[in-house]
Design a protein around this motif. Structure first.
Motif, PDB file in Angstrom:
ATOM      1  N   ASP A 107     -11.241  15.413 -16.835  1.00 34.37           N
ATOM      2  CA  ASP A 107     -10.307  16.514 -16.601  1.00 34.37           C
ATOM      3  C   ASP A 107      -8.895  15.992 -16.340  1.00 34.37           C
ATOM      4  OD1 ASP A 107     -12.165  18.540 -16.952  1.00 34.37           O
ATOM      5  OD2 ASP A 107     -12.598  18.736 -14.809  1.00 34.37           O
ATOM      6  N   ARG A 108      -8.779  14.960 -15.525  1.00 37.08           N
ATOM      7  CA  ARG A 108      -7.461  14.398 -15.223  1.00 37.08           C
ATOM      8  C   ARG A 108      -6.820  13.788 -16.470  1.00 37.08           C
ATOM      9  NH1 ARG A 108      -7.587  11.855  -9.172  1.00 37.08           N
ATOM     10  NH2 ARG A 108      -8.834  13.499  -8.217  1.00 37.08           N
ATOM     11  N   ARG A 110      -7.410  14.534 -19.625  1.00 39.15           N
ATOM     12  CA  ARG A 110      -6.987  15.599 -20.563  1.00 39.15           C
ATOM     13  C   ARG A 110      -5.609  16.131 -20.168  1.00 39.15           C
ATOM     14  NH1 ARG A 110     -12.185  17.705 -19.373  1.00 39.15           N
ATOM     15  NH2 ARG A 110     -13.691  16.986 -20.892  1.00 39.15           N
ATOM     16  N   ARG A 111      -5.398  16.373 -18.869  1.00 36.99           N
ATOM     17  CA  ARG A 111      -4.097  16.883 -18.410  1.00 36.99           C
ATOM     18  C   ARG A 111      -2.990  15.858 -18.655  1.00 36.99           C
ATOM     19  NH1 ARG A 111      -7.182  18.622 -13.787  1.00 36.99           N
ATOM     20  NH2 ARG A 111      -6.158  17.026 -12.558  1.00 36.99           N
ATOM     21  N   ILE A 112      -3.282  14.587 -18.392  1.00 33.32           N
ATOM     22  CA  ILE A 112      -2.289  13.528 -18.623  1.00 33.32           C
ATOM     23  C   ILE A 112      -1.969  13.424 -20.111  1.00 33.32           C
ATOM     24  CG2 ILE A 112      -1.956  11.019 -18.566  1.00 33.32           C
ATOM     25  CD1 ILE A 112      -3.670  11.103 -15.916  1.00 33.32           C
ATOM     26  N   ARG A 113      -3.003  13.374 -20.945  1.00 35.62           N
ATOM     27  CA  ARG A 113      -2.813  13.287 -22.405  1.00 35.62           C
ATOM     28  C   ARG A 113      -1.984  14.468 -22.903  1.00 35.62           C
ATOM     29  NH1 ARG A 113      -7.875  15.170 -25.214  1.00 35.62           N
ATOM     30  NH2 ARG A 113      -6.928  17.102 -24.493  1.00 35.62           N
ATOM     31  N   ASP A 114      -2.338  15.680 -22.473  1.00 39.60           N
ATOM     32  CA  ASP A 114      -1.635  16.871 -22.958  1.00 39.60           C
ATOM     33  C   ASP A 114      -0.180  16.896 -22.497  1.00 39.60           C
ATOM     34  OD1 ASP A 114      -4.028  17.523 -24.128  1.00 39.60           O
ATOM     35  OD2 ASP A 114      -4.499  19.149 -22.724  1.00 39.60           O
ATOM     36  N   ALA A 115       0.096  16.356 -21.315  1.00 39.60           N
ATOM     37  CA  ALA A 115       1.477  16.314 -20.827  1.00 39.60           C
ATOM     38  C   ALA A 115       2.299  15.247 -21.549  1.00 39.60           C
ATOM     39  CB  ALA A 115       1.489  16.034 -19.323  1.00 39.60           C
TER      40      ALA A 115
END
Length: 120
Positions: A107-108, A110-115
């Motif tokens: 989950d973390r 995915r958020r880092i990649r998307d940002a």
């Protein structure tokens, strides 16, 4: 490669690259081979988790837990047709050595990649 430390003491190390990637699977497999260390072992081997990549439905995400010396580190890597990267969550020096479980690490990441990524 960059290392970030939050005020709360949490730490992560991140690395990545961008360009044209014709086969994300090959990049992910190659990255896993490059992470193998003669002194390290996988407490939880890198395994596929749902990438949920909003820009590339064929994107890959793998997460696991590495152990080397006395360190236990949650690690995830991703690869899609445009970017590849890895994020490690080592224990903080002043915090407890609690390891993220695979779902929380994914989950973390995915958020880092998307940002970090911008679609073509």
């Amino acid at each position: 490669m960059a290392k970030y430390t939050a005020d709360s003491g949490g730490t992560l190390t991140i690395g990545g690259a961008w360009g044209t990637i014709t086969d994300p699977d090959i990049v992910a497999t190659s990255a896993i081979a490059g992470m193998q260390s003669p002194r390290g072992k996988w407490a939880v081997p890198l395994t596929d988790v749902d990438a949920r990549d909003p820009h590339d439905p064929q994107g890959r995400l793998k997460c696991g837990v590495s152990t080397e010396a006395l360190l236990v580190v949650s690690i995830c890597l991703w690869a899609d047709h445009y970017t590849a990267g890895s994020v490690a969550f080592p224990p903080s020096a002043e915090g407890s050595p609690t390891t993220l479980d695979q779902a929380d690490a994914a989950d973390r990441v995915r958020r880092i990649r998307d940002a970090m990524t911008v679609p073509k």
